[in-house]
Design a protein around this motif. Structure first.
Motif, mmCIF file in Angstrom:
data_model
loop_
_atom_site.group_PDB
_atom_site.id
_atom_site.type_symbol
_atom_site.label_atom_id
_atom_site.label_comp_id
_atom_site.label_asym_id
_atom_site.label_seq_id
_atom_site.Cartn_x
_atom_site.Cartn_y
_atom_site.Cartn_z
ATOM 1 N N ILE A 12 0.823 -1.201 0.000
ATOM 2 C CA ILE A 12 0.000 0.000 0.000
ATOM 3 C C ILE A 12 0.867 1.265 0.000
ATOM 4 O O ILE A 12 0.594 2.214 -0.709
ATOM 5 C CB ILE A 12 -0.927 0.021 1.241
ATOM 6 N N PHE A 13 1.935 1.227 0.800
ATOM 7 C CA PHE A 13 2.799 2.391 0.978
ATOM 8 C C PHE A 13 4.175 1.874 1.380
ATOM 9 O O PHE A 13 4.267 0.961 2.200
ATOM 10 C CB PHE A 13 2.203 3.296 2.068
ATOM 11 N N SER A 14 5.247 2.433 0.811
ATOM 12 C CA SER A 14 6.594 1.940 1.100
ATOM 13 C C SER A 14 7.585 3.081 1.241
ATOM 14 O O SER A 14 7.455 4.116 0.588
ATOM 15 C CB SER A 14 7.082 1.024 -0.022
ATOM 16 N N LYS A 15 8.590 2.862 2.076
ATOM 17 C CA LYS A 15 9.723 3.772 2.239
ATOM 18 C C LYS A 15 10.977 2.922 2.344
ATOM 19 O O LYS A 15 10.943 1.801 2.850
ATOM 20 C CB LYS A 15 9.607 4.609 3.525
ATOM 21 N N VAL A 16 12.114 3.473 1.878
ATOM 22 C CA VAL A 16 13.387 2.762 1.914
ATOM 23 C C VAL A 16 14.416 3.634 2.615
ATOM 24 O O VAL A 16 14.500 4.832 2.377
ATOM 25 C CB VAL A 16 13.877 2.434 0.483
ATOM 26 N N LEU A 17 15.209 3.000 3.485
ATOM 27 C CA LEU A 17 16.315 3.672 4.165
ATOM 28 C C LEU A 17 17.584 2.904 3.834
ATOM 29 O O LEU A 17 17.736 1.747 4.212
ATOM 30 C CB LEU A 17 16.086 3.685 5.685
ATOM 31 N N ARG A 18 18.494 3.545 3.089
ATOM 32 C CA ARG A 18 19.768 2.920 2.755
ATOM 33 C C ARG A 18 20.793 3.372 3.792
ATOM 34 O O ARG A 18 20.944 4.570 4.038
ATOM 35 C CB ARG A 18 20.210 3.322 1.358
ATOM 36 N N ALA A 19 21.473 2.391 4.382
ATOM 37 C CA ALA A 19 22.418 2.684 5.460
ATOM 38 C C ALA A 19 23.661 1.815 5.290
ATOM 39 O O ALA A 19 23.790 0.765 5.908
ATOM 40 C CB ALA A 19 21.750 2.425 6.809
ATOM 41 N N GLY A 20 24.564 2.232 4.413
ATOM 42 C CA GLY A 20 25.773 1.447 4.167
ATOM 43 C C GLY A 20 25.442 0.135 3.481
ATOM 44 O O GLY A 20 24.774 0.115 2.461
ATOM 45 N N ARG A 21 25.909 -0.972 4.073
ATOM 46 C CA ARG A 21 25.630 -2.289 3.506
ATOM 47 C C ARG A 21 24.217 -2.771 3.820
ATOM 48 O O ARG A 21 23.787 -3.800 3.327
ATOM 49 C CB ARG A 21 26.620 -3.323 4.064
ATOM 50 N N ARG A 22 23.518 -2.038 4.646
ATOM 51 C CA ARG A 22 22.164 -2.430 5.021
ATOM 52 C C ARG A 22 21.149 -1.536 4.322
ATOM 53 O O ARG A 22 21.388 -0.362 4.107
ATOM 54 C CB ARG A 22 21.959 -2.292 6.521
ATOM 55 N N THR A 23 20.023 -2.131 4.000
ATOM 56 C CA THR A 23 18.890 -1.374 3.491
ATOM 57 C C THR A 23 17.677 -1.794 4.303
ATOM 58 O O THR A 23 17.475 -2.985 4.557
ATOM 59 C CB THR A 23 18.652 -1.656 1.996
ATOM 60 N N TYR A 24 16.894 -0.831 4.734
ATOM 61 C CA TYR A 24 15.680 -1.101 5.490
ATOM 62 C C TYR A 24 14.482 -0.744 4.623
ATOM 63 O O TYR A 24 14.418 0.348 4.048
ATOM 64 C CB TYR A 24 15.647 -0.278 6.784
ATOM 65 N N PHE A 25 13.542 -1.664 4.544
ATOM 66 C CA PHE A 25 12.315 -1.450 3.789
ATOM 67 C C PHE A 25 11.158 -1.389 4.778
ATOM 68 O O PHE A 25 10.983 -2.305 5.586
ATOM 69 C CB PHE A 25 12.079 -2.601 2.802
ATOM 70 N N PHE A 26 10.382 -0.321 4.714
ATOM 71 C CA PHE A 26 9.199 -0.160 5.542
ATOM 72 C C PHE A 26 7.995 -0.223 4.601
ATOM 73 O O PHE A 26 7.876 0.609 3.701
ATOM 74 C CB PHE A 26 9.221 1.192 6.264
ATOM 75 N N ASP A 27 7.147 -1.209 4.792
ATOM 76 C CA ASP A 27 6.018 -1.407 3.882
ATOM 77 C C ASP A 27 4.709 -1.537 4.651
ATOM 78 O O ASP A 27 4.634 -2.266 5.640
ATOM 79 C CB ASP A 27 6.208 -2.695 3.062
ATOM 80 N N VAL A 28 3.702 -0.820 4.181
ATOM 81 C CA VAL A 28 2.334 -1.031 4.658
ATOM 82 C C VAL A 28 1.716 -2.018 3.689
ATOM 83 O O VAL A 28 1.771 -1.839 2.471
ATOM 84 C CB VAL A 28 1.524 0.285 4.683
ATOM 85 N N ARG A 29 1.135 -3.069 4.234
ATOM 86 C CA ARG A 29 0.534 -4.124 3.412
ATOM 87 C C ARG A 29 -0.893 -4.363 3.881
ATOM 88 O O ARG A 29 -1.283 -3.953 4.961
ATOM 89 C CB ARG A 29 1.350 -5.400 3.516
ATOM 90 N N ALA A 30 -1.620 -5.069 3.045
ATOM 91 C CA ALA A 30 -3.015 -5.364 3.367
ATOM 92 C C ALA A 30 -3.194 -6.864 3.587
ATOM 93 O O ALA A 30 -2.608 -7.681 2.870
ATOM 94 C CB ALA A 30 -3.922 -4.911 2.229
ATOM 95 N N THR A 31 -3.995 -7.189 4.582
ATOM 96 C CA THR A 31 -4.349 -8.591 4.812
ATOM 97 C C THR A 31 -5.475 -8.970 3.860
ATOM 98 O O THR A 31 -6.030 -8.116 3.151
ATOM 99 C CB THR A 31 -4.828 -8.804 6.259
ATOM 100 N N LYS A 32 -5.829 -10.248 3.862
ATOM 101 C CA LYS A 32 -6.955 -10.696 3.038
ATOM 102 C C LYS A 32 -8.251 -10.005 3.448
ATOM 103 O O LYS A 32 -9.138 -9.813 2.627
ATOM 104 C CB LYS A 32 -7.122 -12.207 3.139
ATOM 105 N N ALA A 33 -8.343 -9.639 4.718
ATOM 106 C CA ALA A 33 -9.544 -8.944 5.221
ATOM 107 C C ALA A 33 -9.477 -7.446 4.952
ATOM 108 O O ALA A 33 -10.323 -6.687 5.412
ATOM 109 C CB ALA A 33 -9.701 -9.205 6.713
ATOM 110 N N ASP A 34 -8.457 -7.001 4.211
ATOM 111 C CA ASP A 34 -8.240 -5.596 3.848
ATOM 112 C C ASP A 34 -7.949 -4.709 5.058
ATOM 113 O O ASP A 34 -8.280 -3.540 5.076
ATOM 114 C CB ASP A 34 -9.416 -5.036 3.040
ATOM 115 N N ASP A 35 -7.294 -5.290 6.067
ATOM 116 C CA ASP A 35 -6.773 -4.491 7.175
ATOM 117 C C ASP A 35 -5.301 -4.256 6.882
ATOM 118 O O ASP A 35 -4.695 -4.954 6.074
ATOM 119 C CB ASP A 35 -6.956 -5.231 8.503
ATOM 120 N N TYR A 36 -4.699 -3.259 7.516
ATOM 121 C CA TYR A 36 -3.311 -2.923 7.248
ATOM 122 C C TYR A 36 -2.389 -3.382 8.371
ATOM 123 O O TYR A 36 -2.783 -3.426 9.538
ATOM 124 C CB TYR A 36 -3.142 -1.412 7.075
ATOM 125 N N TYR A 37 -1.159 -3.702 7.997
ATOM 126 C CA TYR A 37 -0.086 -3.992 8.935
ATOM 127 C C TYR A 37 1.208 -3.498 8.297
ATOM 128 O O TYR A 37 1.239 -3.102 7.134
ATOM 129 C CB TYR A 37 -0.024 -5.493 9.275
#
Length: 123
Positions: A12-37
């Protein structure tokens, strides 16, 4: 396709944080019941001796019922670190301008004045 892949299919919505050799992905997703996590994924790049590389990933699933407690503890922990150690990064390896020992360093000038002339026959 695995059930886990299908559950994470809807971003649904995503952000990326690049930090050297690491990358962090923050994602909002939807369940089958159309709730978000939220999923938080850490991806770390590892380079093999032959030049090939692979990524190791770790994922956290964060559901709405845990948001307040998660945020409170994260705020408490980050405040503790900053209050006790400040914002300055102590380890030079984690500095943004850190260079690897070989290959990434700017050219250094080496003079022969600091060398001693040795005749190996004298040893």
């Amino acid at each position: 396709m695995r059930e886990n892949d299908m559950l994470e299919k809807e971003e649904i919505f995503s952000k990326v944080l690049r930090a050297g050799r690491r990358t962090y992905f923050f994602d909002v997703r939807a369940t089958k019941a159309d709730d978000y996590y939220i999923t938080i994924t850490e991806s770390k790049k590892f380079t093999e001796e032959d030049g090939s590389f692979h990524f190791k990933k770790h994922k956290i699933y964060l559901y709405k019922e845990d948001f307040a407690a998660f945020r409170d503890i994260l705020d408490e922990m980050t405040n503790y670190v900053l209050n006790n150690k400040g914002e300055e990064v102590i380890s030079e390896r984690h500095q943004k301008d850190f260079r690897k020992l070989f290959g990434d360093r700017p050219e250094e000038t080496v003079t022969t004045e600091s060398f001693t002339n040795i005749n190996f026959d004298d040893i």
